[in-house]
Structures are given as C-alpha cells and as structure tokens.
Design a protein around this motif. Structure first.
Motif, mmCIF file in Angstrom:
data_model
loop_
_atom_site.group_PDB
_atom_site.id
_atom_site.type_symbol
_atom_site.label_atom_id
_atom_site.label_comp_id
_atom_site.label_asym_id
_atom_site.label_seq_id
_atom_site.Cartn_x
_atom_site.Cartn_y
_atom_site.Cartn_z
ATOM 1 N N VAL A 137 0.768 -1.292 0.081
ATOM 2 C CA VAL A 137 0.050 -0.083 0.062
ATOM 3 C C VAL A 137 0.838 1.220 0.111
ATOM 4 O O VAL A 137 0.627 2.217 -0.827
ATOM 5 N N ALA A 138 1.801 1.362 0.772
ATOM 6 C CA ALA A 138 2.690 2.400 0.576
ATOM 7 C C ALA A 138 3.382 2.752 -0.527
ATOM 8 O O ALA A 138 3.503 3.692 -0.881
ATOM 9 N N ALA A 139 3.864 1.651 -1.264
ATOM 10 C CA ALA A 139 4.407 1.531 -2.622
ATOM 11 C C ALA A 139 3.325 2.353 -3.546
ATOM 12 O O ALA A 139 3.630 3.218 -4.425
ATOM 13 N N LYS A 140 2.107 1.892 -3.559
ATOM 14 C CA LYS A 140 1.019 2.469 -4.370
ATOM 15 C C LYS A 140 0.780 3.783 -3.901
ATOM 16 O O LYS A 140 0.624 4.669 -5.099
ATOM 17 N N ALA A 141 0.707 4.216 -2.702
ATOM 18 C CA ALA A 141 0.404 5.683 -2.646
ATOM 19 C C ALA A 141 1.540 6.460 -2.847
ATOM 20 O O ALA A 141 1.350 7.466 -3.314
ATOM 21 N N ARG A 142 2.962 6.118 -2.637
ATOM 22 C CA ARG A 142 4.088 6.715 -3.287
ATOM 23 C C ARG A 142 4.143 6.920 -4.674
ATOM 24 O O ARG A 142 4.528 8.092 -5.348
ATOM 25 N N VAL A 146 1.230 13.829 -6.784
ATOM 26 C CA VAL A 146 0.566 14.738 -5.919
ATOM 27 C C VAL A 146 1.071 16.251 -6.258
ATOM 28 O O VAL A 146 2.374 16.538 -5.965
ATOM 29 N N SER A 147 0.326 17.118 -6.655
ATOM 30 C CA SER A 147 0.544 18.484 -6.908
ATOM 31 C C SER A 147 1.008 19.398 -5.620
ATOM 32 O O SER A 147 0.547 19.299 -4.779
ATOM 33 N N GLY A 148 2.015 20.135 -5.962
ATOM 34 C CA GLY A 148 2.735 20.664 -5.029
ATOM 35 C C GLY A 148 3.524 20.103 -3.909
ATOM 36 O O GLY A 148 3.490 20.692 -2.668
ATOM 37 N N GLY A 149 3.949 18.920 -4.192
ATOM 38 C CA GLY A 149 4.821 18.281 -3.277
ATOM 39 C C GLY A 149 4.301 17.657 -2.103
ATOM 40 O O GLY A 149 4.860 16.984 -1.257
ATOM 41 N N GLY A 150 2.635 17.325 -2.268
ATOM 42 C CA GLY A 150 1.971 16.977 -1.016
ATOM 43 C C GLY A 150 1.804 17.715 0.185
ATOM 44 O O GLY A 150 1.155 17.464 1.160
ATOM 45 N N LYS A 151 2.309 19.001 -0.092
ATOM 46 C CA LYS A 151 1.870 20.012 1.243
ATOM 47 C C LYS A 151 0.462 20.778 0.926
ATOM 48 O O LYS A 151 0.085 20.888 -0.356
#
Length: 153
Positions: A137-142, A146-151
């Motif tokens: 799941v962590a690999a799929k989430a990474r 995500v726009s803006g670097g995830g912030k």
C-alpha cells in the motif's frame, strides 16, 4: 385521517429519524493529537499516519505457543497425579466419578492445546501478511502524483 395527511405525518417522522453520516475525527486545527495507532506528523500541522505493527500478532503467536506447552505439561501432570489411584481406591464409590472428571479434563486440555497449536502459525502468518500489505500500500501511495509536493496549499 386523510391519505395526504398520513403521508405528511410519515414524511415528518422519517425526517426526524433519518440517518446522517458523521465521521468521528477531530479537525487538524483542534490539536487533538495523532490518530490512534498513528504518529503526529512534522510541523506542517497534518493529522498523522496510520501505522501497523507486527508486534501484537507476533506476541499473540508466542503466547499461543507458550499456552500450548503449558497445557500439555498440565495434562501430563494430571495423568501422573492419578496414576495408582484406581488400585488404591478400589471399592470407593467416588472412583468412577474421579475417572470421569479426569477424562473430561484431559479432553478439555487436549482441545486447548490443539487450538493453540492451530492458532500460532495463523497469527504469525497475519503478522507477515499485514507487513507485506503495508509495504504494498505504501508503494502504491508513493506512486500517486501529488501537485505541490504533497503539502497543503
């Protein structure tokens, strides 16, 4: 009561008892801390991350194994404790009841031992599977862009 009136009463009752969805979660700015099982993220004020630990599953598997060993030891002690009772208690009316109780407890202890023996590898497998699932799941989430670097922007 007229039909229209009845329909209005039913509708009013349905509105009073309707189901509403509510998420039990504190807002990030309320300072509620990290979610259960999670860790508070850095200074960005985010909510937190849910983390899995193999520890409880592995500990439960170890406890199951210890209980299996202890139960078998107890069953053996029970048998040896009754050795010679039948010859020394010949003629006593309680001898038959004592044998029945011994047999019953032997069966119970065997059932507990067998259940623990069956449970231990299953608990270890859950610990392993959950760890592998967390990694997948962590690999799929990474992999999700995500726009803006995830912030938060």
């Amino acid at each position: 009561m007229a039909w229209d009136e009845w329909e209005q009463v039913k509708a009013a009752a349905a509105e009073r008892h309707s189901t509403h969805m509510q998420l039990n979660q504190l807002l990030a700015d309320q300072g509620g801390g990290a979610p259960t099982g999670g860790t508070k993220s850095g200074s960005d004020g985010g909510s937190g991350t849910l983390r899995h630990s193999n520890g409880p599953w592995t500990h439960a598997a170890g406890t199951s194994n210890e209980l299996k060993i202890s139960t078998e030891s107890t069953r053996t002690s029970l048998q040896s404790g009754h050795t010679g009772v039948s010859t020394g208690a010949v003629g006593l009316g309680s001898l038959a009841a004592l044998k029945t109780v011994l047999t019953t407890w032997e069966k119970r202890l065997e059932a507990v031992r067998d259940e623990c023996e069956s449970l231990e590898p299953k608990l270890r497998a859950v610990a392993k599977d959950m760890g592998e699932l967390d990694s997948a799941v962590a690999a799929k989430a990474r992999a999700v862009p995500v726009s803006g670097g995830g912030k938060d922007q």
